[in-house]
Motif scaffolding. Sequence first.
Motif, mmCIF file in Angstrom:
data_model
loop_
_atom_site.group_PDB
_atom_site.id
_atom_site.type_symbol
_atom_site.label_atom_id
_atom_site.label_comp_id
_atom_site.label_asym_id
_atom_site.label_seq_id
_atom_site.Cartn_x
_atom_site.Cartn_y
_atom_site.Cartn_z
ATOM 1 N N UNK A 128 88.740 -68.694 24.252
ATOM 2 C CA UNK A 128 87.696 -67.640 23.210
ATOM 3 C C UNK A 128 87.110 -66.641 23.804
ATOM 4 N N UNK A 129 87.175 -65.514 23.856
ATOM 5 C CA UNK A 129 86.867 -64.362 24.568
ATOM 6 C C UNK A 129 86.237 -63.426 23.751
ATOM 7 N N UNK A 130 84.858 -62.886 23.832
ATOM 8 C CA UNK A 130 84.253 -61.781 23.086
ATOM 9 C C UNK A 130 84.464 -60.604 23.962
ATOM 10 N N UNK A 172 87.542 -61.514 20.291
ATOM 11 C CA UNK A 172 86.726 -61.280 19.095
ATOM 12 C C UNK A 172 86.067 -60.090 19.498
ATOM 13 N N UNK A 173 86.409 -58.903 18.969
ATOM 14 C CA UNK A 173 85.667 -57.699 19.097
ATOM 15 C C UNK A 173 84.476 -57.730 18.259
ATOM 16 N N UNK A 174 83.269 -57.329 18.822
ATOM 17 C CA UNK A 174 82.084 -57.496 18.235
ATOM 18 C C UNK A 174 80.870 -56.509 19.039
ATOM 19 N N UNK A 175 79.953 -56.046 18.319
ATOM 20 C CA UNK A 175 78.717 -55.401 18.810
ATOM 21 C C UNK A 175 77.526 -56.439 18.879
ATOM 22 N N UNK A 176 77.855 -57.398 18.294
ATOM 23 C CA UNK A 176 76.811 -58.340 17.943
ATOM 24 C C UNK A 176 76.571 -59.539 19.167
ATOM 25 N N UNK A 177 75.620 -59.304 19.881
ATOM 26 C CA UNK A 177 75.319 -60.450 21.085
ATOM 27 C C UNK A 177 75.286 -61.665 20.527
ATOM 28 N N UNK A 178 74.512 -61.957 19.450
ATOM 29 C CA UNK A 178 74.531 -63.272 18.924
ATOM 30 C C UNK A 178 76.013 -63.816 18.423
ATOM 31 N N UNK A 179 76.859 -63.181 18.162
ATOM 32 C CA UNK A 179 78.208 -63.530 17.906
ATOM 33 C C UNK A 179 79.066 -63.774 19.265
ATOM 34 N N UNK A 180 78.748 -62.795 20.334
ATOM 35 C CA UNK A 180 79.384 -62.907 21.742
ATOM 36 C C UNK A 180 78.903 -64.072 22.254
ATOM 37 N N UNK A 181 77.797 -64.688 22.247
ATOM 38 C CA UNK A 181 77.214 -65.566 22.867
ATOM 39 C C UNK A 181 77.897 -67.094 22.537
#
Length: 230
Positions: free
Chosen positions: A33-35, A197-206
């Motif tokens: 599961x990769x951001x 998961x493509x995101x600009x949110x660090x909270x999601x990526x972490x």
Amino acid sequence: MLVVQQLSHTFLSGTEPTQVLSGIDFRVEKGEMVALLGSSGSGKSTLLNLMAGLMKPTEGSILIAGRNIEKMNENDLAVFRRSHIGFIFQSYELIPHLTVRENVELPLVFQGVKGKVRRERAISLLSRVGLAGKTELFPSQLSGGQQQRVSIARSLITEPAVVFADEPTGNLDTKTEEEIIDLLIELNMGHGITFVIVTHEHEVARRTKRIIQLRDGRLVDPDIQAGEGA
């Protein structure tokens, strides 16, 4: 599973070339599961479109389930996507006049799967994502978080090799965002589903196991380890 090698892409604006990606190299193993983290203009949307086979790269290769998708023609790509790639969208992309169950079944319709089998698989998946008892409702009767759960179930119905989630919590409040990421983590850890998961949110990526960060079309560090989702 997913291998991106020396990927570069250039757009032409008139006669002026604009390079949006340069020398991208990384791999995502089965069950990871990769951001894919990046701000607006970093190139992450272009990279997603390339990995999903919606665009052809200027240079480089993309392997999914051992197949070079950049070498496929449009017809072969369409067939490949239907079987090997799942999508979760920020805006859910549900069909309003179809029930929740019918929305989840839809990818199997295109594969020619019989109605009874489609129904059973859709109901099972909807139960897995917490929507048992809501199968015959319409999308407008659900909250945003519930609609995203339908989108997640639909992305899994063909048992794809990889699921691309494009800003999957972008339209959700903080509490619902946490619930959706919790669900993705559960599906990843409990069922071995591979997510990018493509995101600009660090909270999601972490929350993911690993972060691939893009800045100005280049990788910052393809091996940043994330935390809570690991």
